[in-house]
Enzyme design. Structure first.
Site, short mmCIF file in Angstrom:
data_model
loop_
_atom_site.label_atom_id
_atom_site.label_comp_id
_atom_site.label_asym_id
_atom_site.label_seq_id
_atom_site.Cartn_x
_atom_site.Cartn_y
_atom_site.Cartn_z
N GLN A 1 56.88 28.09 22.04
CA GLN A 1 57.59 27.54 20.88
C GLN A 1 58.99 28.12 20.75
OE1 GLN A 1 54.57 29.41 18.21
NE2 GLN A 1 56.34 29.97 16.96
N CYS B 1 54.35 26.66 15.43
CA CYS B 1 53.01 26.87 15.98
C CYS B 1 52.02 25.85 15.43
CB CYS B 1 52.54 28.29 15.69
SG CYS B 1 52.66 28.76 13.95
N HIS C 1 49.53 31.54 11.35
CA HIS C 1 49.90 31.20 12.72
C HIS C 1 48.87 30.24 13.32
CE1 HIS C 1 51.91 31.58 16.52
NE2 HIS C 1 50.82 32.05 17.12
N ASN D 1 47.61 30.40 22.72
CA ASN D 1 48.77 30.59 21.86
C ASN D 1 49.93 29.72 22.35
OD1 ASN D 1 50.27 31.62 19.78
ND2 ASN D 1 50.44 33.69 20.60
#
Length: 331
Positions: free
Chosen positions: A130, A136, A274, A298
């Site tokens: 990102q 996110c 997140h 992630n």
């Protein structure tokens, strides 16, 4: 005392109070800058060097605790080494994440395997980054829809995160300053589609909405909210596939995670900020050892964590809020 003398004394005091660099770290600092393509102005370099040195100390302290068996995970210096805690928090969602009413279809007699990794089926797209944009939430939503599309069609198509950033502002999302996965799913459902990364590439900043219906590659019929407990989360993961979840990812140990089962004592289950993708679960050692984990994908690139993935403690009272905010779509 003259004004000039007074100012000179103030300048001297400021110089003495300013932190001096640890010159023994010069070679390590220069190598880190080269490896991460970092360049600064002379003044900025002083500030970034000071932040970097504090992070070096923190990592060494954590490593020492590992030697005393006080931690089960490792951290390392990575591309975020020159960022302050506040700057790192800005990379996560600044918006409070809340859920509206939604019903999860809980099936009966679901066989729960001891371990699960949806990557083995080919339904999880490669890890992306990102960058400095706090999107996110959009990466999490896009990734969950990608997996559902693959399960239905056998085609793994990276979807447009930028489409979500640009076009959900009217739904209340705050582009690179945070957003809600729930409203992002609402947008895709109401909009009748989402473009692919190939036609609507990521720019890591807000632009005007440029979605074109003729370029849409996926639609979602509906989406569901999972009850806030780890048992329901596991059943949904087994039954429906990768799930968009949100966690407390605001800690320095999270940003510099390297490997092992992450368990941060400061993590809160009711403070989630997140967005990530839950892709599996398992355990380390013998199952009876109790070293169980959730596996998440992630959006910090493959250089973070375990090639972009992390193991979070499972069965420890909803550690870091892993089960607090979980959704999945049906395409």
């Amino acid at each position: 005392m003259t004004v000039a003398v007074f100012l000179a004394i103030l300048c001297l005091r400021a110089a003495l109070a300013a932190p001096r660099p640890d010159y023994s770290l010069d070679a390590e600092w220069e190598e880190w800058k080269r490896n991460n393509a970092k360049t600064y102005s002379p003044e900025e370099e002083k500030q970034r060097r000071a932040v970097w040195e504090e992070n070096v100390k923190m990592i060494k302290w954590h490593t020492m605790q590992n030697g005393l068996w006080m931690n089960n995970f490792t951290i390392e210096m990575n591309e975020f080494g020159d960022m302050t805690g506040e700057e790192m928090r800005m990379m996560t969602d600044s918006s409070a994440l809340t859920l509206r009413n939604g019903k999860h279809i809980q099936k009966r007699n679901v066989k729960i395997p001891k371990t699960l990794d949806w990557r083995d089926t080919g339904c999880v797209a490669p890890v992306r980054s990102q960058g400095g944009c706090g999107a996110c939430w959009a990466f999490s939503v896009a990734a969950s829809i990608e997996s559902q599309l693959f399960k239905k069609t056998g085609k793994l198509i990276p979807l447009s995160v930028q489409n979500l950033i640009d076009c959900t502002v009217t739904y209340g999302n705050n582009d690179c300053s945070g957003g809600k996965p729930y409203t992002a799913f609402q947008y895709v459902k109401n909009n009748g589609g989402l473009e692919a990364e190939a036609t609507y590439p990521y720019e890591a900043k807000l632009r005007h909405c440029r979605y074109r219906p003729e370029r849409s590659v996926v639609k979602i019929a509906r989406f569901f909210v999972v009850p806030r407990n780890e048992e329901a989360l596991m059943q949904a993961l087994v039954t429906y596939g990768p799930i968009a979840v949100a966690i407390d990812g605001s800690h320095a140990s999270f940003k510099r995670y390297r490997g092992g089962i992450y368990h941060e004592p400061k993590c809160r289950s009711n403070i989630i900020n997140h967005g990530v993708l839950l892709v599996g679960y398992g355990y380390e050692g013998r199952e009876s050892d109790g070293r169980k984990y959730w596996l998440i994908k992630n959006s910090h690139g493959e250089g973070w964590g375990m090639n972009g993935y992390m193991k979070i403690a499972r069965g420890r009272n909803n550690d870091c809020g892993i089960a607090t905010y979980a959704l999945y779509p049906i395409v």
